[in-house]
Write an enzyme that holds these catalytic residues in place. Structure first.
Site, PDB file in Angstrom:
ATOM      1  N   GLY A  76       0.828  -1.192   0.000  1.00 30.25           N
ATOM      2  CA  GLY A  76       0.000   0.000   0.000  1.00 30.25           C
ATOM      3  C   GLY A  76       0.868   1.249   0.000  1.00 30.25           C
ATOM      4  O   GLY A  76       2.078   1.198  -0.288  1.00 30.25           O
ATOM      5  N   GLN A 133     -11.922   3.007  15.025  1.00 31.46           N
ATOM      6  CA  GLN A 133     -12.839   4.024  14.508  1.00 31.46           C
ATOM      7  C   GLN A 133     -13.923   3.431  13.614  1.00 31.46           C
ATOM      8  O   GLN A 133     -13.653   2.586  12.763  1.00 31.46           O
ATOM      9  CB  GLN A 133     -12.050   5.054  13.690  1.00 31.46           C
ATOM     10  CG  GLN A 133     -12.907   6.164  13.106  1.00 31.46           C
ATOM     11  CD  GLN A 133     -12.071   7.156  12.322  1.00 31.46           C
ATOM     12  OE1 GLN A 133     -11.850   6.978  11.124  1.00 31.46           O
ATOM     13  NE2 GLN A 133     -11.575   8.182  13.002  1.00 31.46           N
ATOM     14  N   ARG A 177     -15.116  11.966  13.257  1.00 33.91           N
ATOM     15  CA  ARG A 177     -15.898  10.775  12.961  1.00 33.91           C
ATOM     16  C   ARG A 177     -16.485  10.108  14.193  1.00 33.91           C
ATOM     17  O   ARG A 177     -17.599   9.575  14.147  1.00 33.91           O
ATOM     18  CB  ARG A 177     -15.034   9.777  12.183  1.00 33.91           C
ATOM     19  CG  ARG A 177     -14.703  10.271  10.788  1.00 33.91           C
ATOM     20  CD  ARG A 177     -13.679   9.401  10.099  1.00 33.91           C
ATOM     21  NE  ARG A 177     -13.438   9.880   8.741  1.00 33.91           N
ATOM     22  CZ  ARG A 177     -12.519   9.381   7.940  1.00 33.91           C
ATOM     23  NH1 ARG A 177     -11.736   8.392   8.382  1.00 33.91           N
ATOM     24  NH2 ARG A 177     -12.352   9.854   6.715  1.00 33.91           N
ATOM     25  N   LEU A 212     -17.673   2.212   1.796  1.00 28.69           N
ATOM     26  CA  LEU A 212     -17.520   3.594   2.257  1.00 28.69           C
ATOM     27  C   LEU A 212     -18.167   4.599   1.308  1.00 28.69           C
ATOM     28  O   LEU A 212     -17.983   4.551   0.095  1.00 28.69           O
ATOM     29  CB  LEU A 212     -16.031   3.916   2.397  1.00 28.69           C
ATOM     30  CG  LEU A 212     -15.696   5.187   3.177  1.00 28.69           C
ATOM     31  CD1 LEU A 212     -16.152   5.062   4.607  1.00 28.69           C
ATOM     32  CD2 LEU A 212     -14.197   5.437   3.124  1.00 28.69           C
ATOM     33  N   ARG A 256      -8.900   9.157  14.643  1.00 27.81           N
ATOM     34  CA  ARG A 256      -8.222   9.735  13.482  1.00 27.81           C
ATOM     35  C   ARG A 256      -9.126  10.711  12.739  1.00 27.81           C
ATOM     36  O   ARG A 256     -10.302  10.442  12.523  1.00 27.81           O
ATOM     37  CB  ARG A 256      -7.773   8.632  12.522  1.00 27.81           C
ATOM     38  CG  ARG A 256      -7.124   9.191  11.264  1.00 27.81           C
ATOM     39  CD  ARG A 256      -6.626   8.100  10.354  1.00 27.81           C
ATOM     40  NE  ARG A 256      -7.673   7.292   9.762  1.00 27.81           N
ATOM     41  CZ  ARG A 256      -8.480   7.683   8.771  1.00 27.81           C
ATOM     42  NH1 ARG A 256      -8.394   8.907   8.275  1.00 27.81           N
ATOM     43  NH2 ARG A 256      -9.392   6.847   8.276  1.00 27.81           N
ATOM     44  N   HIS A 270     -16.449   4.703  10.785  1.00 31.53           N
ATOM     45  CA  HIS A 270     -16.748   5.807   9.879  1.00 31.53           C
ATOM     46  C   HIS A 270     -18.262   5.990   9.837  1.00 31.53           C
ATOM     47  O   HIS A 270     -19.006   5.019   9.742  1.00 31.53           O
ATOM     48  CB  HIS A 270     -16.213   5.482   8.480  1.00 31.53           C
ATOM     49  CG  HIS A 270     -16.151   6.655   7.553  1.00 31.53           C
ATOM     50  ND1 HIS A 270     -17.295   7.270   7.075  1.00 31.53           N
ATOM     51  CD2 HIS A 270     -15.111   7.331   7.017  1.00 31.53           C
ATOM     52  CE1 HIS A 270     -16.947   8.265   6.282  1.00 31.53           C
ATOM     53  NE2 HIS A 270     -15.623   8.332   6.229  1.00 31.53           N
ATOM     54  N   SER A 325      -5.176   9.533   7.400  1.00 35.35           N
ATOM     55  CA  SER A 325      -4.648   8.188   7.134  1.00 35.35           C
ATOM     56  C   SER A 325      -3.681   8.233   5.960  1.00 35.35           C
ATOM     57  O   SER A 325      -2.590   7.652   6.010  1.00 35.35           O
ATOM     58  CB  SER A 325      -5.779   7.207   6.851  1.00 35.35           C
ATOM     59  OG  SER A 325      -6.531   7.624   5.729  1.00 35.35           O
ATOM     60  N   PHE A 349     -12.956  18.814   5.085  1.00 36.23           N
ATOM     61  CA  PHE A 349     -13.053  17.458   5.619  1.00 36.23           C
ATOM     62  C   PHE A 349     -13.297  17.540   7.121  1.00 36.23           C
ATOM     63  O   PHE A 349     -12.973  18.547   7.762  1.00 36.23           O
ATOM     64  CB  PHE A 349     -11.763  16.667   5.331  1.00 36.23           C
ATOM     65  CG  PHE A 349     -11.985  15.449   4.487  1.00 36.23           C
ATOM     66  CD1 PHE A 349     -12.206  15.554   3.130  1.00 36.23           C
ATOM     67  CD2 PHE A 349     -11.975  14.182   5.056  1.00 36.23           C
ATOM     68  CE1 PHE A 349     -12.395  14.435   2.339  1.00 36.23           C
ATOM     69  CE2 PHE A 349     -12.160  13.051   4.292  1.00 36.23           C
ATOM     70  CZ  PHE A 349     -12.378  13.169   2.926  1.00 36.23           C
ATOM     71  N   HIS A 397     -13.933   0.973  10.387  1.00 36.08           N
ATOM     72  CA  HIS A 397     -13.145   1.605   9.349  1.00 36.08           C
ATOM     73  C   HIS A 397     -11.643   1.607   9.593  1.00 36.08           C
ATOM     74  O   HIS A 397     -10.875   1.314   8.690  1.00 36.08           O
ATOM     75  CB  HIS A 397     -13.624   3.049   9.180  1.00 36.08           C
ATOM     76  CG  HIS A 397     -12.949   3.815   8.092  1.00 36.08           C
ATOM     77  ND1 HIS A 397     -12.974   3.400   6.773  1.00 36.08           N
ATOM     78  CD2 HIS A 397     -12.239   4.972   8.105  1.00 36.08           C
ATOM     79  CE1 HIS A 397     -12.318   4.269   6.017  1.00 36.08           C
ATOM     80  NE2 HIS A 397     -11.834   5.224   6.806  1.00 36.08           N
ATOM     81  N   GLU A 407     -16.070  10.787   3.253  1.00 37.59           N
ATOM     82  CA  GLU A 407     -16.292  12.094   3.871  1.00 37.59           C
ATOM     83  C   GLU A 407     -16.213  13.223   2.849  1.00 37.59           C
ATOM     84  O   GLU A 407     -16.691  14.330   3.087  1.00 37.59           O
ATOM     85  CB  GLU A 407     -15.232  12.302   4.947  1.00 37.59           C
ATOM     86  CG  GLU A 407     -15.622  13.185   6.088  1.00 37.59           C
ATOM     87  CD  GLU A 407     -14.712  12.925   7.275  1.00 37.59           C
ATOM     88  OE1 GLU A 407     -14.043  13.866   7.692  1.00 37.59           O
ATOM     89  OE2 GLU A 407     -14.671  11.773   7.744  1.00 37.59           O
TER      90      GLU A 407
END
Length: 574
Positions: free
Chosen positions: A14, A238, A284, A250, A392, A240, A397, A118, A350, A253
């Site tokens: 990733g 968390q 969140r 998802l 978070r 979301h 992230s 955001f 999430h 946001e």
């Protein structure tokens, strides 16, 4: 048994793993391997939609100090503030690095990188929302993967795709490499290296409703835990606010950043009651609890356990140009056109704020004295540099994986200038081989899918957004029961090539480990903070709990203080 010699091995492809690999590959004199259970551009970073936070100030005034403050406050003051300062400062440089590597950011009319609002991101230390999220439509994570993967190929990074790492090799406490299982052949490989970095992502599959891909099973965290490394702040997970109803996919946001509104069965914009300043762009944890409260009090849509995300007042151009993926998800999975009707949403598991403990250079630490494990690194969601604390913020992230993935790569390059290669023991694959053979030969009749489904269902009910002591203890007892059943599984496929039954069985062992760590840590922390909401301890308790938890595999807890440099804890109002 094939043995591969590399200077550095990155586990996971990733954003964090690729950026670290790119920094190492640019050294030219280092042999770098990336091992991934997936093809790299299928990594879960690609699911990140909305943007990367950085105080560029392209659309309105912004400063890194404001970003740092929002990160600390958003994390309910459990954030290590030295890490938060690094994140906010270096985010700016990182964005421009990505731009120079070719990432196609959206642009303002005068050609600068465009930015949107955001949740939890503010100007003037909380006075109101600010445009801070840099974006490429709502495909930002996908663009990051493509850009970094191309740059890694350009810099001669070697990729081993569809290799599942199953063990970490430590010799007298020093890294010696990893053992990986090649899914194509079923063969075990030893990667003998002087440094190893885990960038394996999170573990949302411990919950029934999650935005996470099926591959996010906590592999890296579980492997390190089994090798004596503690896990940090695992109680903080968390949810979301806006996952597609029942599926958890998802709805970024970014939708609320562009003006979408949450509404209850009465059509009310209910966030006016919970966060009068930031409304639908509150952090969140606050929105997720508000949504569950609305549902509990009977204001769910048609009396059910979901609410509406309303796009209908937004111009069609905004939906088509800035939110194309989000709107296509609604049409594909729900048969709903967001331009004409609201989208059913519910909170979805999430993101893990806890994980493998590291310092600000990505070096894994083994105790409360921050003692590094020589040659071992971690970054991204599997790691806990404690830049997110108890909750978070959106966009952080991607900032985290890029800033701290890059820093880890740079420190690995420094370490490799001095580190000697540690010899591996005789039969270094013996533990991994025993694990897999035990799973293949087990004949107790239990099914992996049934155990995993029961784990996820119970975790959602007893260790979800709202928690209490009796439910958490019940969950611990359930995990013990599921472990007993796991020892008696039977696989339908006993072959070697592409044995998905065996892979899912091994992953289930990881899920049980990280679920146990999550529940034990949640039961231990007798306060409410950020995403950890104890109904039997509803207040934040700084006197007792302004500290990080470290949980060892044997059940022992240790603690270390939160690093506070600029912002003293205060009441968290939005």
């Amino acid at each position: 048994m094939p043995v591969h010699q590399y200077d550095a091995v990155i586990v996971g492809a990733g954003g964090a793993g690729l950026f670290a690999a790119l920094e190492l590959g640019r050294q030219r004199d280092l042999r770098v391997a990336v091992l991934s259970k997936l093809y790299p551009t299928r990594s879960h970073t690609g699911a990140a939609q909305g943007g990367i936070g950085a105080a560029l100030g392209n659309e309105e005034e912004d400063h890194w100090e404001w970003h740092m403050f929002d990160t600390v406050k958003g994390g309910d003051y459990l954030v290590d503030q030295d890490a938060a300062e690094i994140l906010a400062r270096e985010a700016i440089e990182t964005i421009y690095d990505l731009e120079h590597y070719g990432l196609p950011f959206d642009r303002t009319p005068d050609g600068r990188i465009a930015q949107r609002r955001f949740g939890g991101h503010t100007h003037h230390f909380g006075q109101g929302p600010v445009r801070r999220a840099c974006h490429a439509a709502d495909r930002t994570g996908h663009m990051i993967l493509q850009t970094l993967y191309q740059q890694c190929l350009r810099n001669d990074v070697h990729f081993f795709n569809e290799f599942q790492v199953v063990d970490l090799l430590l010799e007298d406490g020093v890294v010696a490499g990893v053992v990986a299982w090649e899914l194509l052949t079923g063969e075990l490989h030893v990667f003998h290296s002087r440094a190893v970095m885990f960038a394996t992502g999170g573990w949302g599959k411990i919950f029934k409703v999650t935005s996470n891909a099926h591959t996010l099973t906590g592999d890296g965290a579980a492997i390190c835990w089994r090798r004596g490394i503690p896990l940090e702040d695992m109680e903080f997970y968390q949810f979301h606010p806006t996952g597609i109803y029942r599926l958890g996919i998802l709805m970024s946001e970014a939708a609320r950043g562009e003006g979408a509104i949450l509404r209850n069965r009465n059509g009310e914009r209910f966030m006016e009651r919970y966060s009068p300043t930031l409304l639908d762009l509150a952090p969140r944890d606050i929105i997720a609890r508000a949504m569950i409260t609305e549902i509990r009090e009977g204001r769910g849509i048609d009396g059910k356990d979901y609410l509406h995300l309303d796009f209908t007042h937004l111009p069609r151009q905004v939906l088509d140009e800035k939110l194309p993926e989000i709107t296509s998800f609604a049409r594909t999975y729900l048969g709903v056109d967001p331009a004409r009707e609201p989208v059913p949403v519910q909170p979805t598991a999430h993101y893990a704020m806890g994980g493998i403990p590291t310092d600000v250079w990505g070096r894994v630490i083994r105790d409360e004295q921050n003692t590094p494990v020589p040659g071992l690194y971690a970054a991204g969601e599997c790691a806990c540099v404690s830049v997110h604390g108890a909750n978070r913020l959106g966009t952080n992230s991607l900032v985290d994986i890029l800033v701290f993935g890059r820093r880890a790569g740079r420190d690995m390059a420094r370490y490799l200038k001095e580190a000697e290669r540690v010899p591996v023991s005789h039969n270094p694959d013996s533990d991994a081989r025993e694990q897999l053979e035990r799973l293949l030969s087990s004949a107790g009749g239990e099914k992996v899918g049934a155990i995993r489904d029961e784990l996820a269902t119970c975790m959602m009910e007893w260790c979800g957004i709202f928690r209490n002591g009796p439910d958490l203890q019940r969950m611990l007892d359930k995990i013990a029961e599921l472990r007993d059943r796991y020892a008696r599984i039977t696989l339908d496929d006993r072959g070697r090539r592409f044995n998905q039954d065996l892979l899912e069985a091994w992953e289930l062992g990881c899920l049980l480990d990280v679920a146990e760590a999550t529940v034990r840590s949640a039961l231990n922390r007798t306060e409410s903070r950020g995403a950890h909401m104890r109904e039997d301890y509803p207040k934040r308790d700084d006197a007792q709990w302004l500290k990080h938890t470290l949980l060892y595999r044997d059940g022992r807890f240790a603690y270390k203080p939160v690093t506070i440099t600029r912002f003293l804890p205060q009441e968290r109002k939005y």
